[in-house]
Design an enzyme around this catalytic site. Structure first.
Site, PDB file in Angstrom:
ATOM      1  N   HIS A  93       4.819   1.209   0.589  1.00  0.00           N
ATOM      2  CA  HIS A  93       5.519   0.062   1.197  1.00  0.00           C
ATOM      3  C   HIS A  93       4.688  -1.205   1.062  1.00  0.00           C
ATOM      4  O   HIS A  93       3.510  -1.162   0.735  1.00  0.00           O
ATOM      5  CB  HIS A  93       5.894   0.325   2.659  1.00  0.00           C
ATOM      6  CG  HIS A  93       4.742   0.470   3.615  1.00  0.00           C
ATOM      7  ND1 HIS A  93       4.197   1.675   3.952  1.00  0.00           N
ATOM      8  CD2 HIS A  93       4.034  -0.457   4.319  1.00  0.00           C
ATOM      9  CE1 HIS A  93       3.216   1.488   4.825  1.00  0.00           C
ATOM     10  NE2 HIS A  93       3.089   0.206   5.060  1.00  0.00           N
ATOM     11  N   GLU A 153       7.768  -3.179   5.484  1.00  0.00           N
ATOM     12  CA  GLU A 153       7.271  -3.203   6.854  1.00  0.00           C
ATOM     13  C   GLU A 153       7.167  -4.658   7.264  1.00  0.00           C
ATOM     14  O   GLU A 153       6.699  -5.485   6.472  1.00  0.00           O
ATOM     15  CB  GLU A 153       5.884  -2.537   6.916  1.00  0.00           C
ATOM     16  CG  GLU A 153       5.256  -2.558   8.300  1.00  0.00           C
ATOM     17  CD  GLU A 153       3.888  -1.846   8.359  1.00  0.00           C
ATOM     18  OE1 GLU A 153       3.284  -1.616   7.292  1.00  0.00           O
ATOM     19  OE2 GLU A 153       3.441  -1.545   9.479  1.00  0.00           O
ATOM     20  N   HIS A 171      -0.281  -6.378   3.906  1.00  0.00           N
ATOM     21  CA  HIS A 171      -0.908  -5.318   3.109  1.00  0.00           C
ATOM     22  C   HIS A 171       0.117  -4.662   2.200  1.00  0.00           C
ATOM     23  O   HIS A 171       1.314  -4.780   2.402  1.00  0.00           O
ATOM     24  CB  HIS A 171      -1.589  -4.245   3.979  1.00  0.00           C
ATOM     25  CG  HIS A 171      -0.676  -3.523   4.936  1.00  0.00           C
ATOM     26  ND1 HIS A 171      -0.462  -3.960   6.222  1.00  0.00           N
ATOM     27  CD2 HIS A 171       0.080  -2.416   4.790  1.00  0.00           C
ATOM     28  CE1 HIS A 171       0.386  -3.137   6.821  1.00  0.00           C
ATOM     29  NE2 HIS A 171       0.739  -2.188   5.980  1.00  0.00           N
TER      30      HIS A 171
HETATM   31 CO    CO Z   1       1.785  -0.505   6.596  1.00  0.00          CO
END
Ligand code: CO
Length: 134
Positions: free
Chosen positions: A79, A130, A7
């Protein structure tokens, strides 16, 4: 080491307004809001054919996205999350390569119930990364 993009996350000052613009204006499917007190955020996921967009709103005192929103009051890209097959192996490799892992360095459980880690943006072209174990 990197798998697919899981994502892209966008920090927002008003989650309900962001949900309305993605759902009503952009016509996207948006999940129900999920409070993640351990991460200091409330999230929704915009479901797309090839990936997801995560919309993040601060939750509680000392949210990790509060300072970001002070610098970016209308919100912004926060992020990007890449999948890895083994998060502990990925972390050990990155630490050995000199990259900084945020927090204790131990994986936490992320929004999908899977282990996640964050890497220092200064080590990766100014972008917070991440890693999520797929
Ligand atoms: Co995230």
């Amino acid at each position: 080491m990197l798998g697919r993009v899981n994502h892209v996350a966008i920090a927002v000052p008003d989650l309900a307004a962001a949900v309305a613009s993605y759902r009503d204006t952009l016509g996207a499917t948006v999940s129900a809001a999920q409070a993640l007190p351990e991460h200091g955020v409330t999230v929704v996921f915009v479901e797309l054919a090839n990936t997801k967009v995560e919309l993040l709103e601060p939750l509680g005192e000392g949210s990790p996205i509060t300072a970001f929103l002070e610098k970016n009051p209308s919100g912004g890209m926060h992020h990007i999350c890449y999948e890895v097959s083994n998060i502990v192996d990925a972390r050990d490799h990155l630490v050995q390569a000199g990259a900084r892992v945020l927090g204790t360095g131990e994986p936490k459980t992320g929004a999908h119930g899977k282990p996640v880690l964050f890497l220092h943006p200064k080590d990766f072209s100014g972008t917070l990364i991440e890693l999520e174990q797929a």
